[in-house]
Design a protein around this motif. Structure first.
Motif, mmCIF file in Angstrom:
data_model
loop_
_atom_site.group_PDB
_atom_site.id
_atom_site.type_symbol
_atom_site.label_atom_id
_atom_site.label_comp_id
_atom_site.label_asym_id
_atom_site.label_seq_id
_atom_site.Cartn_x
_atom_site.Cartn_y
_atom_site.Cartn_z
ATOM 1 N N SER A 1 0.854 2.617 9.821
ATOM 2 C CA SER A 1 1.898 3.477 9.250
ATOM 3 C C SER A 1 3.291 3.179 9.775
ATOM 4 N N ALA B 1 0.182 7.596 4.741
ATOM 5 C CA ALA B 1 0.501 7.383 6.147
ATOM 6 C C ALA B 1 1.855 6.686 6.297
ATOM 7 N N VAL B 2 2.101 5.690 5.467
ATOM 8 C CA VAL B 2 3.399 4.997 5.509
ATOM 9 C C VAL B 2 4.525 5.952 5.131
#
Length: 427
Positions: free
Chosen positions: A115, A59-60
């Protein structure tokens, strides 16, 4: 050895943003091991810990380039402050879900929701690139310093996180990481006089014969530069090295009944890279940056055979620590030269996005390596996990060799001309 670095801090404001960024990055280095220990302790599964960490990192990796593009457009402070405050919400949600015994899917959801992570390391490098735009030797020195600071964080962070999780409470590491990360990022954003100015967006231009509209220079992705694609894929494989090495080392120490020692072992990897980075910065760069990058990746691949040999041979923690320290010396020159290449290839107005893309590659690699190592730790011997970082480093070398012409290594004049034409479209 440290004397050449002192001249970097004669410029006003450099000490303040460096220290603030250091605090924020310390929290990032604490998060990985703190999350693994928290979930493994509360839920009793390294596989769950590894896959939750992987979900968050993916997500990041998706969100970071988008944040980087916003930073390039609106400025570091205007984007960092709201992003940091938002990310505190999913962190608190994760801690509550773990504590209250919520279903496993809630852990994935909470950790993936965080995120909107600004790339503090990339923003610090962007500040140095702006301040030292007319001093390439000092830019190499600054990139080496930033890499050494990264490694210093990854030397102290895992130890601090492990100590807090094992002596205070399993949640203590994550709480400390969240507080330090938010405080450091907000202090970094407050240092406005060293913040690079946002570049004016190029005028919209249309191409073609009237049947279609061309893409403006301001909206083109930095990935249009072939060298950045090669670097990102190489960094992805390097991230697999980091993710697998961390989780495998924690599992290996746990198998020998010394889980608290794992933080110290991981610190040795970072210590080796930190020393190598500081030494590398004092050396005057010779030859094309692409050739230096290839040599760095080759050295990293060769040195990572040492922890593999120690793990498969059932070596004790002391011998494994030596192998990890030596293996760590191969990562810093690779990372420093890779970031230097990005700064040389991309214009200032796309620098944050380009470096965020490279870091996203590392994040995806870390998530992949963590997931693979967590599964292997539960279904094979503790030392077998060291096959993953060794294989990932070999893959990084193969990718760099395959794309060496885009990096300017052994390219024919016609290839260089085409590459330069591609790069010029992003400027």
């Amino acid at each position: 050895m440290l004397a050449p670095y002192r001249r970097l801090f004669t410029r006003p404001g450099t000490v303040a943003f460096t220290l603030a960024g250091l605090l924020a990055r310390l929290s990032m280095s604490m998060t990985g091991v703190s999350l693994v220990v928290l979930i493994a302790e509360r839920r009793g599964s390294y596989a769950l810990a590894g896959t939750v960490a992987a979900a968050g990192l993916v997500a990041v990796a998706i969100g970071m380039p988008l944040i980087g593009r916003l930073v390039d457009r609106f400025g570091q402070a205007r984007v960092t402050v709201p992003a940091v405050l938002y990310n505190l919400v999913p962190l608190c949600g994760l801690l509550l879900c773990v504590r209250l015994g919520a279903p496993d899917w809630t852990l994935y959801l909470c950790w993936a929701a965080g995120s909107a992570v600004p790339n503090l390391g990339g923003m610090a490098r962007a500040r140095w690139a702006h301040l030292l735009r007319d001093a390439p030797d000092d830019r190499h020195l600054a990139n080496s310093l930033e890499q050494a600071l990264d490694e210093l964080c990854f030397m102290a962070g895992p130890v601090l996180g492990m100590v807090l999780c094992t002596t205070v409470a399993p949640e203590a590491g994550m709480l400390a990481a969240g507080g330090a990360g938010a405080g450091g990022a907000l202090l970094f954003a407050a240092q406005r006089r060293t913040e690079p100015p946002t570049a004016a967006r190029p005028a919209t231009t249309t191409t073609g014969t009237g049947t279609g509209t061309g893409i403006t220079d301001g909206t083109r992705s930095p990935l249009r530069v072939p060298a950045l694609r090669v670097l990102t894929l190489t960094f992805l494989s390097t991230g697999m090295v980091f993710g697998a090495l961390d989780l495998t080392t924690v599992a290996y120490a746990d198998a020998l009944g010394n889980r608290p020692v794992a933080g110290g072992l991981l610190a040795l990897v970072a210590a080796g890279s930190c020393v190598a980075g500081l030494v590398f910065g004092t050396l005057r760069p010779t030859g094309p940056a692409g050739a230096r990058f290839l040599r760095g990746v080759a050295a990293m691949a060769g040195l990572l055979l040492l922890p593999l040999a120690a793990g498969l041979g059932g070596a004790g923690l002391a011998l494994l620590g030596v192998a990890l320290f030596v293996a760590g010396t191969g990562t810093a020159p690779t990372m420093v030269t890779g970031m230097t290449l990005i700064q040389e290839l991309l214009p200032q107005r796309q620098l944050n996005e380009a470096m965020a893309i490279a870091v996203s590659g590392i994040m995806i690699g870390i998530s992949t390596g963590s997931a693979l190592a967590g599964t292997l730790a539960e279904h094979a011997g503790p030392g077998a996990g060291y096959w993953i970082p060794a294989g990932a480093a070999a893959l990084a070398l193969l990718i760099a060799l395959a794309g060496r012409r885009h990096l300017g290594v052994g390219a024919r004049p016609s290839d260089r001309t085409a590459s330069e034409a591609t790069v010029s479209t992003t400027r």
